[in-house]
Enzyme design. Structure first.
Site, PDB file in Angstrom:
ATOM      1  N   GLY A   1      40.688  -3.907  14.914  1.00 48.14           N
ATOM      2  CA  GLY A   1      40.719  -5.366  14.926  1.00 48.14           C
ATOM      3  C   GLY A   1      39.360  -6.010  15.142  1.00 48.14           C
ATOM      4  O   GLY A   1      39.274  -7.199  15.413  1.00 48.14           O
TER       5      GLY A   1
ATOM      6  N   HIS B   1      49.491   4.889  20.488  1.00 50.02           N
ATOM      7  CA  HIS B   1      48.520   3.876  20.070  1.00 50.02           C
ATOM      8  C   HIS B   1      47.671   3.453  21.271  1.00 50.02           C
ATOM      9  O   HIS B   1      48.178   3.329  22.388  1.00 50.02           O
ATOM     10  CB  HIS B   1      49.235   2.661  19.471  1.00 50.02           C
ATOM     11  CG  HIS B   1      48.290   1.791  18.695  1.00 50.02           C
ATOM     12  ND1 HIS B   1      47.418   0.928  19.309  1.00 50.02           N
ATOM     13  CD2 HIS B   1      48.049   1.682  17.365  1.00 50.02           C
ATOM     14  CE1 HIS B   1      46.679   0.325  18.389  1.00 50.02           C
ATOM     15  NE2 HIS B   1      47.049   0.761  17.191  1.00 50.02           N
TER      16      HIS B   1
ATOM     17  N   GLU C   1      42.083   6.691  15.358  1.00 51.52           N
ATOM     18  CA  GLU C   1      41.742   5.275  15.427  1.00 51.52           C
ATOM     19  C   GLU C   1      40.702   5.043  16.522  1.00 51.52           C
ATOM     20  O   GLU C   1      41.055   4.936  17.706  1.00 51.52           O
ATOM     21  CB  GLU C   1      42.984   4.437  15.758  1.00 51.52           C
ATOM     22  CG  GLU C   1      44.105   4.584  14.756  1.00 51.52           C
ATOM     23  CD  GLU C   1      45.046   3.378  14.763  1.00 51.52           C
ATOM     24  OE1 GLU C   1      45.266   2.823  13.687  1.00 51.52           O
ATOM     25  OE2 GLU C   1      45.536   2.987  15.842  1.00 51.52           O
TER      26      GLU C   1
ATOM     27  N   LYS D   1      52.266  -4.449  14.503  1.00 51.77           N
ATOM     28  CA  LYS D   1      52.028  -4.838  15.909  1.00 51.77           C
ATOM     29  C   LYS D   1      52.983  -5.980  16.290  1.00 51.77           C
ATOM     30  O   LYS D   1      54.095  -6.029  15.771  1.00 51.77           O
ATOM     31  CB  LYS D   1      50.547  -5.189  16.124  1.00 51.77           C
ATOM     32  CG  LYS D   1      49.622  -4.054  15.638  1.00 51.77           C
ATOM     33  CD  LYS D   1      48.200  -4.174  16.086  1.00 51.77           C
ATOM     34  CE  LYS D   1      47.404  -2.980  15.567  1.00 51.77           C
ATOM     35  NZ  LYS D   1      46.009  -2.984  15.993  1.00 51.77           N
TER      36      LYS D   1
ATOM     37  N   SER E   1      40.168  -1.454  11.235  1.00 50.04           N
ATOM     38  CA  SER E   1      39.523  -2.348  10.268  1.00 50.04           C
ATOM     39  C   SER E   1      39.461  -1.755   8.865  1.00 50.04           C
ATOM     40  O   SER E   1      38.495  -1.969   8.132  1.00 50.04           O
ATOM     41  CB  SER E   1      38.131  -2.753  10.758  1.00 50.04           C
ATOM     42  OG  SER E   1      38.230  -3.441  11.997  1.00 50.04           O
TER      43      SER E   1
ATOM     44  N   ASN F   1      50.978  -1.022  10.444  1.00 53.43           N
ATOM     45  CA  ASN F   1      51.422  -1.244  11.826  1.00 53.43           C
ATOM     46  C   ASN F   1      51.368  -2.752  12.044  1.00 53.43           C
ATOM     47  O   ASN F   1      50.285  -3.315  12.197  1.00 53.43           O
ATOM     48  CB  ASN F   1      50.487  -0.501  12.793  1.00 53.43           C
ATOM     49  CG  ASN F   1      50.785  -0.816  14.251  1.00 53.43           C
ATOM     50  OD1 ASN F   1      51.795  -1.449  14.573  1.00 53.43           O
ATOM     51  ND2 ASN F   1      49.909  -0.365  15.139  1.00 53.43           N
TER      52      ASN F   1
ATOM     53  N   GLU G   1      46.604   0.697  22.145  1.00 47.48           N
ATOM     54  CA  GLU G   1      47.087  -0.522  22.826  1.00 47.48           C
ATOM     55  C   GLU G   1      48.197  -0.183  23.821  1.00 47.48           C
ATOM     56  O   GLU G   1      48.297  -0.790  24.884  1.00 47.48           O
ATOM     57  CB  GLU G   1      47.553  -1.546  21.774  1.00 47.48           C
ATOM     58  CG  GLU G   1      46.359  -2.131  21.025  1.00 47.48           C
ATOM     59  CD  GLU G   1      46.640  -2.574  19.591  1.00 47.48           C
ATOM     60  OE1 GLU G   1      47.815  -2.723  19.211  1.00 47.48           O
ATOM     61  OE2 GLU G   1      45.657  -2.760  18.839  1.00 47.48           O
TER      62      GLU G   1
END
Ligand code: 13P
Length: 252
Positions: A174, A96, A168, A11, A214, A9, A98
């Protein structure tokens, strides 16, 4: 048997030239040394069409990172599932954290997106996962269950076969903080059990459940060795060919 998958991904990283260069390099490396798993790269919309033309889709499949919750029309700035499909992409990431957090995507909106993606022949990588506060309150199982019920459990078993789940944990994205392989396996097994409750054992056994957060070459072998972890959805480490290849090689 369910598929082993390593998906990237990207991003909001890489301009057009950088993205094309990365895809070209990855395609060269993986054509020279065939991967032992399905490899998918999910890119910003602008990369889809040019990247689609340069990759060997029998080795690397392509996905978008989002699509609209409307089919077509006066929705300035949006990109529909049909448009994504027309680039040659096979997948779309939906749900996701985000998108849920920064763009207020609710379970209802995500349900519309899932339906439109499937109606247009895309497969969906559907992301679920709890926040740190939810994990600390031991609510992770309830959170992932509600996310599945809210946006994908209305599907028929046949339609659900086009869904890949990505677990996730938000606190691992991250942050350099990975869930331990045992923590991840525990919740992956739980996710598979609720898919089995809903759709039966065969569907559950055939559903790929990826870990994201991660994940890197150093921890991928341990994570992927777990029975209910079928691969990874990779953010940061998908942006360099050597890093991404290192994770793909965890399946060797
Ligand atoms: P990182 O691998 O950068 O933690 O991101 C994970 C992710 O969000 C993939 O969708």
């Amino acid at each position: 048997m369910r598929k082993k998958i390593v998906a990237g991904n990207w991003k909001m990283n890489k301009n057009l030239q950088e993205g094309v260069a990365l895809a070209t390099e990855l395609n060269q490396v993986l054509t020279a040394e065939k991967p032992n798993c399905k490899v998918i790269i999910c890119t910003p919309f602008i990369h889809l069409a040019p990247v689609s033309n340069i990759i060997d889709h029998s080795i690397i499949e392509l996905g978008a990172e989002n699509c609209a919750d409307k089919a077509s029309g006066a929705f300035t700035g949006e990109v529909s599932a049909e448009m994504v499909k027309s680039t040659g992409a096979e997948y779309v990431i939906l749900g996701h954290s985000e998108r849920r957090e920064y763009y207020n995507e609710t379970p209802e909106i995500l349900k519309e997106k899932v339906d439109l993606a499937l109606a247009n022949g895309l497969k969906v990588i559907f992301c679920i996962g709890e926040s740190l506060a939810q994990r600390e309150a031991n609510e992770q199982n309830a959170v992932v269950k509600a996310e599945l019920e809210g946006s994908v459990f209305h599907l028929s078993a046949e339609a659900f076969s086009n869904i890949v789940i990505a677990y996730e944990p938000i606190w691992a994205i991250g942050t350099g903080k990975t869930a331990t392989s045992d923590q991840a396996e525990e919740i992956h097994a739980y996710i598979r059990s609720i898919i089995a409750e809903k759709y039966g054992n065969d569907v559950a056994e055939n559903t790929s459940i990826l870990y994201g957060g991660s994940c890197k070459a150093s921890n991928a072998p341990e994570l992927f060795s777990k029975k209910d972890i079928d691969g990874g959805l990779i953010g940061g480490a998908s942006l360099k060919t050597a890093d991404f290849k290192g994770i793909i090689d965890a399946w060797k």
